[in-house]
Design a protein around this motif. Structure first.
Motif, short mmCIF file in Angstrom:
data_model
loop_
_atom_site.label_atom_id
_atom_site.label_comp_id
_atom_site.label_asym_id
_atom_site.label_seq_id
_atom_site.Cartn_x
_atom_site.Cartn_y
_atom_site.Cartn_z
N PRO A 1 0.84 -1.20 0.00
CA PRO A 1 0.00 0.00 0.00
C PRO A 1 0.87 1.25 0.00
O PRO A 1 1.95 1.27 0.58
N THR A 2 0.40 2.28 -0.68
CA THR A 2 1.10 3.57 -0.66
C THR A 2 0.45 4.45 0.41
O THR A 2 -0.54 4.06 1.04
N LYS A 3 0.97 5.64 0.58
CA LYS A 3 0.36 6.59 1.50
C LYS A 3 -0.78 7.36 0.84
O LYS A 3 -1.42 8.19 1.46
N TRP A 4 -1.04 7.10 -0.44
CA TRP A 4 -2.03 7.84 -1.22
C TRP A 4 -3.40 7.18 -1.17
O TRP A 4 -3.52 5.96 -1.20
N GLU B 1 -6.36 10.77 4.23
CA GLU B 1 -7.55 9.96 3.97
C GLU B 1 -8.83 10.72 4.31
O GLU B 1 -9.82 10.65 3.57
N SER B 2 -8.84 11.46 5.40
CA SER B 2 -10.06 12.17 5.80
C SER B 2 -10.43 13.25 4.79
O SER B 2 -11.62 13.48 4.53
N ALA B 3 -9.45 13.91 4.18
CA ALA B 3 -9.74 14.92 3.16
C ALA B 3 -10.32 14.28 1.90
O ALA B 3 -11.24 14.81 1.29
N VAL B 4 -9.79 13.12 1.53
CA VAL B 4 -10.30 12.42 0.35
C VAL B 4 -11.73 11.96 0.62
O VAL B 4 -12.61 12.10 -0.23
N ARG B 5 -11.98 11.43 1.82
CA ARG B 5 -13.35 11.00 2.17
C ARG B 5 -14.31 12.19 2.21
O ARG B 5 -15.46 12.07 1.79
N ALA B 6 -13.86 13.32 2.71
CA ALA B 6 -14.71 14.52 2.77
C ALA B 6 -15.12 14.96 1.37
O ALA B 6 -16.22 15.45 1.16
N HIS C 1 -18.79 8.97 -4.27
CA HIS C 1 -17.63 8.30 -4.85
C HIS C 1 -17.06 7.27 -3.89
O HIS C 1 -17.24 7.35 -2.68
N THR C 2 -16.36 6.29 -4.44
CA THR C 2 -15.72 5.24 -3.67
C THR C 2 -14.30 5.67 -3.32
O THR C 2 -13.58 6.19 -4.16
N VAL C 3 -13.89 5.42 -2.07
CA VAL C 3 -12.54 5.75 -1.62
C VAL C 3 -11.74 4.46 -1.45
O VAL C 3 -12.22 3.51 -0.84
N ARG C 4 -10.55 4.45 -2.04
CA ARG C 4 -9.67 3.29 -1.91
C ARG C 4 -8.24 3.76 -1.74
O ARG C 4 -7.85 4.81 -2.28
N ARG C 5 -7.46 2.96 -1.03
CA ARG C 5 -6.02 3.22 -0.93
C ARG C 5 -5.36 2.79 -2.23
O ARG C 5 -5.76 1.80 -2.84
#
Length: 57
Positions: A9-12, A29-34, A41-45
């Protein structure tokens, strides 16, 4: 022969739209989820391939 690959896994993190395209990405991660949740949209690492080798079957 079979290719054996290691994935790490990356940090992205990324938000993917309904077509599977990256709409937004970031390290927090919290900014991407926000960004992703109001749009549905779906959030994935994001992952990266680190090593591969050929092995006999």
């Amino acid at each position: 022969m079979t290719a054996m690959t290691d994935w790490q896994p990356t940090k992205w993190w990324a938000a993917f739209d309904e077509h599977g395209l990256i709409a937004y990405e970031g390290i927090d991660e919290s900014a991407v989820r926000a960004y992703a949740e109001p749009a549905g949209h779906t959030v994935r690492r994001l992952w990266q391939r680190t090593d591969s080798e050929w092995r006999p079957e």
